[in-house]
Design a protein around this motif. Sequence first.
Motif, PDB file in Angstrom:
ATOM      1  N   THR A   1       0.943  -0.528   0.261  1.00  0.00           N
ATOM      2  CA  THR A   1      -0.069   0.233   0.030  1.00  0.00           C
ATOM      3  C   THR A   1       0.779   1.175  -0.243  1.00  0.00           C
ATOM      4  OG1 THR A   1      -0.312   0.536   2.381  1.00  0.00           O
ATOM      5  CG2 THR A   1      -1.667  -0.893   1.713  1.00  0.00           C
ATOM      6  N   PRO A   2       0.599   2.064   0.561  1.00  0.00           N
ATOM      7  CA  PRO A   2       0.732   3.658   0.420  1.00  0.00           C
ATOM      8  C   PRO A   2       1.582   3.634   1.102  1.00  0.00           C
ATOM      9  CG  PRO A   2      -0.852   4.319  -1.441  1.00  0.00           C
ATOM     10  CD  PRO A   2      -1.449   2.490   0.049  1.00  0.00           C
ATOM     11  N   LEU A   3       1.183   3.068   2.307  1.00  0.00           N
ATOM     12  CA  LEU A   3       1.876   3.587   3.565  1.00  0.00           C
ATOM     13  C   LEU A   3       2.927   3.462   3.932  1.00  0.00           C
ATOM     14  CD1 LEU A   3       0.667   4.225   6.619  1.00  0.00           C
ATOM     15  CD2 LEU A   3      -0.044   1.678   6.527  1.00  0.00           C
ATOM     16  N   GLU A   4       4.012   2.654   3.338  1.00  0.00           N
ATOM     17  CA  GLU A   4       4.840   2.050   3.507  1.00  0.00           C
ATOM     18  C   GLU A   4       6.037   3.123   3.213  1.00  0.00           C
ATOM     19  OE1 GLU A   4       8.751  -1.522   3.183  1.00  0.00           O
ATOM     20  OE2 GLU A   4       6.613  -1.586   2.415  1.00  0.00           O
ATOM     21  N   GLY A   5       7.408   3.228   3.816  1.00  0.00           N
ATOM     22  CA  GLY A   5       8.298   3.626   3.244  1.00  0.00           C
ATOM     23  C   GLY A   5       8.631   4.954   4.034  1.00  0.00           C
ATOM     24  N   LEU A   6       8.799   6.335   3.159  1.00  0.00           N
ATOM     25  CA  LEU A   6       9.505   7.787   3.587  1.00  0.00           C
ATOM     26  C   LEU A   6       7.905   8.081   4.614  1.00  0.00           C
ATOM     27  CD1 LEU A   6      10.603   9.414   0.697  1.00  0.00           C
ATOM     28  CD2 LEU A   6      11.964   8.516   2.305  1.00  0.00           C
ATOM     29  N   MET A   7       8.318   8.973   5.871  1.00  0.00           N
ATOM     30  CA  MET A   7       7.004   9.775   6.690  1.00  0.00           C
ATOM     31  C   MET A   7       6.568  10.512   5.741  1.00  0.00           C
ATOM     32  SD  MET A   7       8.252  12.281   9.592  1.00  0.00           S
ATOM     33  CE  MET A   7       7.584  12.887  10.639  1.00  0.00           C
ATOM     34  N   MET A   8       5.027  10.758   5.527  1.00  0.00           N
ATOM     35  CA  MET A   8       4.522  12.124   5.160  1.00  0.00           C
ATOM     36  C   MET A   8       3.629  12.587   5.528  1.00  0.00           C
ATOM     37  SD  MET A   8       3.299   8.804   2.367  1.00  0.00           S
ATOM     38  CE  MET A   8       4.301   7.345   2.542  1.00  0.00           C
ATOM     39  N   GLY A   9       2.419  12.982   4.978  1.00  0.00           N
ATOM     40  CA  GLY A   9       1.803  14.446   6.030  1.00  0.00           C
ATOM     41  C   GLY A   9       0.984  13.548   6.893  1.00  0.00           C
ATOM     42  N   THR A  10       0.572  12.316   6.712  1.00  0.00           N
ATOM     43  CA  THR A  10      -0.310  12.361   7.614  1.00  0.00           C
ATOM     44  C   THR A  10      -0.232  10.418   8.121  1.00  0.00           C
ATOM     45  OG1 THR A  10      -2.026  11.469   6.224  1.00  0.00           O
ATOM     46  CG2 THR A  10      -2.562  13.265   7.344  1.00  0.00           C
ATOM     47  N   ARG A  11       0.737  10.044   6.898  1.00  0.00           N
ATOM     48  CA  ARG A  11       1.149   8.529   7.344  1.00  0.00           C
ATOM     49  C   ARG A  11       2.507   8.402   7.955  1.00  0.00           C
ATOM     50  NH1 ARG A  11       0.469   7.603   0.670  1.00  0.00           N
ATOM     51  NH2 ARG A  11      -1.858   8.320   0.400  1.00  0.00           N
ATOM     52  N   CYS A  12       2.475   6.580   8.365  1.00  0.00           N
ATOM     53  CA  CYS A  12       3.886   6.910   9.085  1.00  0.00           C
ATOM     54  C   CYS A  12       5.579   6.332   8.520  1.00  0.00           C
ATOM     55  CB  CYS A  12       3.283   6.047  10.633  1.00  0.00           C
ATOM     56  SG  CYS A  12       3.125   4.260  10.517  1.00  0.00           S
ATOM     57  N   GLY A  13       4.522   6.136   7.457  1.00  0.00           N
ATOM     58  CA  GLY A  13       5.775   5.044   6.536  1.00  0.00           C
ATOM     59  C   GLY A  13       6.138   3.889   7.636  1.00  0.00           C
ATOM     60  N   ASP A  14       7.702   3.768   7.153  1.00  0.00           N
ATOM     61  CA  ASP A  14       7.912   1.882   7.640  1.00  0.00           C
ATOM     62  C   ASP A  14       7.374   2.701   9.594  1.00  0.00           C
ATOM     63  OD1 ASP A  14       9.045   1.664   5.288  1.00  0.00           O
ATOM     64  OD2 ASP A  14      11.398   2.311   5.800  1.00  0.00           O
ATOM     65  N   ILE A  15       7.383   1.024   9.718  1.00  0.00           N
ATOM     66  CA  ILE A  15       7.001   1.117  11.228  1.00  0.00           C
ATOM     67  C   ILE A  15       7.193  -0.511  11.179  1.00  0.00           C
ATOM     68  CG2 ILE A  15       5.698   2.965  11.984  1.00  0.00           C
ATOM     69  CD1 ILE A  15       3.865   1.254  12.217  1.00  0.00           C
ATOM     70  N   ASP A  16       7.608  -1.322  12.811  1.00  0.00           N
ATOM     71  CA  ASP A  16       7.729  -2.055  12.962  1.00  0.00           C
ATOM     72  C   ASP A  16       6.500  -2.642  13.007  1.00  0.00           C
ATOM     73  OD1 ASP A  16       8.081  -4.527  14.275  1.00  0.00           O
ATOM     74  OD2 ASP A  16       9.320  -4.012  16.363  1.00  0.00           O
ATOM     75  N   PRO A  17       6.074  -3.635  12.172  1.00  0.00           N
ATOM     76  CA  PRO A  17       4.602  -4.174  12.165  1.00  0.00           C
ATOM     77  C   PRO A  17       3.886  -4.625  13.062  1.00  0.00           C
ATOM     78  CG  PRO A  17       6.458  -5.662  10.957  1.00  0.00           C
ATOM     79  CD  PRO A  17       7.262  -4.223  11.596  1.00  0.00           C
ATOM     80  N   ALA A  18       5.068  -5.359  14.386  1.00  0.00           N
ATOM     81  CA  ALA A  18       4.312  -5.678  15.500  1.00  0.00           C
ATOM     82  C   ALA A  18       3.464  -5.068  16.510  1.00  0.00           C
ATOM     83  CB  ALA A  18       5.802  -6.467  16.577  1.00  0.00           C
ATOM     84  N   ILE A  19       3.666  -2.823  15.674  1.00  0.00           N
ATOM     85  CA  ILE A  19       3.237  -2.478  16.241  1.00  0.00           C
ATOM     86  C   ILE A  19       1.184  -2.487  16.926  1.00  0.00           C
ATOM     87  CG2 ILE A  19       3.115   0.443  16.714  1.00  0.00           C
ATOM     88  CD1 ILE A  19       6.076   0.466  15.935  1.00  0.00           C
ATOM     89  N   THR A  20       1.168  -2.864  15.151  1.00  0.00           N
ATOM     90  CA  THR A  20       0.327  -2.947  15.425  1.00  0.00           C
ATOM     91  C   THR A  20      -0.600  -4.076  15.603  1.00  0.00           C
ATOM     92  OG1 THR A  20       0.274  -4.474  13.394  1.00  0.00           O
ATOM     93  CG2 THR A  20      -0.135  -2.076  12.370  1.00  0.00           C
ATOM     94  N   LEU A  21      -0.115  -5.108  15.952  1.00  0.00           N
ATOM     95  CA  LEU A  21      -0.317  -5.812  16.829  1.00  0.00           C
ATOM     96  C   LEU A  21      -0.459  -5.396  18.857  1.00  0.00           C
ATOM     97  CD1 LEU A  21       1.794  -8.699  15.055  1.00  0.00           C
ATOM     98  CD2 LEU A  21      -0.664  -8.338  14.484  1.00  0.00           C
ATOM     99  N   TYR A  22       0.624  -5.148  18.610  1.00  0.00           N
ATOM    100  CA  TYR A  22       0.698  -4.483  20.602  1.00  0.00           C
ATOM    101  C   TYR A  22      -1.052  -3.447  20.520  1.00  0.00           C
ATOM    102  CZ  TYR A  22       1.793  -2.490  24.468  1.00  0.00           C
ATOM    103  OH  TYR A  22       2.193  -1.764  25.596  1.00  0.00           O
ATOM    104  N   LEU A  23      -0.902  -2.707  19.745  1.00  0.00           N
ATOM    105  CA  LEU A  23      -1.897  -1.652  19.400  1.00  0.00           C
ATOM    106  C   LEU A  23      -3.252  -2.289  20.451  1.00  0.00           C
ATOM    107  CD1 LEU A  23      -1.457   1.175  17.313  1.00  0.00           C
ATOM    108  CD2 LEU A  23      -1.392   1.180  19.970  1.00  0.00           C
ATOM    109  N   GLN A  24      -3.821  -3.368  18.987  1.00  0.00           N
ATOM    110  CA  GLN A  24      -5.170  -3.825  19.398  1.00  0.00           C
ATOM    111  C   GLN A  24      -5.319  -5.247  20.577  1.00  0.00           C
ATOM    112  OE1 GLN A  24      -6.362  -5.806  15.542  1.00  0.00           O
ATOM    113  NE2 GLN A  24      -3.964  -5.590  14.716  1.00  0.00           N
ATOM    114  N   ARG A  25      -4.022  -5.620  21.089  1.00  0.00           N
ATOM    115  CA  ARG A  25      -3.918  -6.414  21.678  1.00  0.00           C
ATOM    116  C   ARG A  25      -3.938  -5.835  23.552  1.00  0.00           C
ATOM    117  NH1 ARG A  25       0.830 -10.837  19.553  1.00  0.00           N
ATOM    118  NH2 ARG A  25      -0.175 -11.471  18.427  1.00  0.00           N
ATOM    119  N   GLU A  26      -3.030  -4.621  23.561  1.00  0.00           N
ATOM    120  CA  GLU A  26      -3.438  -4.352  24.472  1.00  0.00           C
ATOM    121  C   GLU A  26      -3.247  -2.826  24.699  1.00  0.00           C
ATOM    122  OE1 GLU A  26      -1.024  -5.168  26.968  1.00  0.00           O
ATOM    123  OE2 GLU A  26      -1.006  -7.163  25.941  1.00  0.00           O
ATOM    124  N   ALA A  27      -3.862  -2.318  23.476  1.00  0.00           N
ATOM    125  CA  ALA A  27      -4.034  -1.066  23.848  1.00  0.00           C
ATOM    126  C   ALA A  27      -5.391  -0.989  23.087  1.00  0.00           C
ATOM    127  CB  ALA A  27      -3.708   0.113  22.734  1.00  0.00           C
TER     128      ALA A  27
END
Length: 400
Positions: free
Chosen positions: A228-254
């Motif tokens: 998707t266009p989410l990966e890569g550089l930091m953008m206006g509202t998109r995060c770009g590259d991150i550790d994919p496990a962050i998404t799992l953590y946010l769902q499990r713990e937050a």
Amino acid sequence: MKIAVINSGSSSIKFQLFSMPEGEILAHALVEKIGETGSKSIFEYGDKKREITTAVKTHHDGLKLINTLLREHHIVEHFSELDAIAHRVVHGGESFKSAVLIDDAVIEKIKELILLAPLHNGANLEGILISRKKAPNVPQIAVFDTAFHSTMPKEAYLYALPYEVYEKHKIRRYGFHGTSHSYVMKEAAKEMKKSPKELNMITLHLGNGSSACAIQNGISVDTSMGFTPLEGLMMGTRCGDIDPAITLYLQREAGFGVDDVDALLNKRSGLLGVCGSIDLREIEKRDDELSKTAIEMMVRRVKKYIGSYMALLGSVDALVFTAGIGENSHTLRAKILQNLEVLGVELDEEANRQNALLISKKSSKIKVFVIKTDEELEIARQSEEVLRKTQIIYQAEKYI
């Protein structure tokens, strides 16, 4: 030859009419907030400009309005008089590696690809279907944002997931902004008086959406955006590259749901998430710590991609900055290029401040360009090429 370029979005239509092969703009139209209150349309031709506040309920009404304006100003009586209508389509998947003449089979394939780009391909397709009804005898051509990157080798586009995940779900790097990267590559090659096939480049499309592309002998071999266009550089509202496990953590713990994570990463992150604004012009004027950090984060990401692409390409002839930030922020460009002398980049600071076309010193081993992108003109050029090839094929078959 008159070629119209249509970019049909979820609530907007961008329209540009070209005289080809000169690339002269005969008319430009933008219809915004379709189906919403406060619809606004802007129509430009020559040095004249009109603003229309008439409500536009559907995309069909939007294209009808554009047709009416073209007729009223004696530019084109009806869409049926055009030589071709070209459509921007965001996602071509693995099916489309270049611009194509639209037929029923192409339409069915674009429908299938809506799953990969639900916010874009459906709207793009609506523009195609309406245009075919309005001008059934005019050739319609689809130009795909992903097509330029279809030349990436397997080691570039595959993710390190089980291979059957790619085979079954087509999860791979596709890349985007392809028409922009293709356009500025060709323009840079012209300035260097060489064929793109003779050159290696790194093109940097830096705007609200941003991506980098490694180009070897005129073809894309890697790019920062991915599935998707989410990966890569930091953008206006998109995060770009991150550790994919962050998404799992946010769902499990937050307690985040899937849609919450989607909105967070795509709409509430990037510059906006770090310092509260997407307007780099405003951010650069601020003196607070988070604004300064946001800029340094963006710079760091771009530098990392430049360095990795230089290692990948082996030798680089040119760096190209384009899109809103790349074309206009001399301060960000200077920060990105700082300390790259060791890699062969020598910045001409005065040329950079002036937003000149060439901003590197004569002694620089790697030329650095600032080139205004023109995706619509690139779409028109690719469409003209499709028409030319189609005519050649037709003539050849005619005499077989």
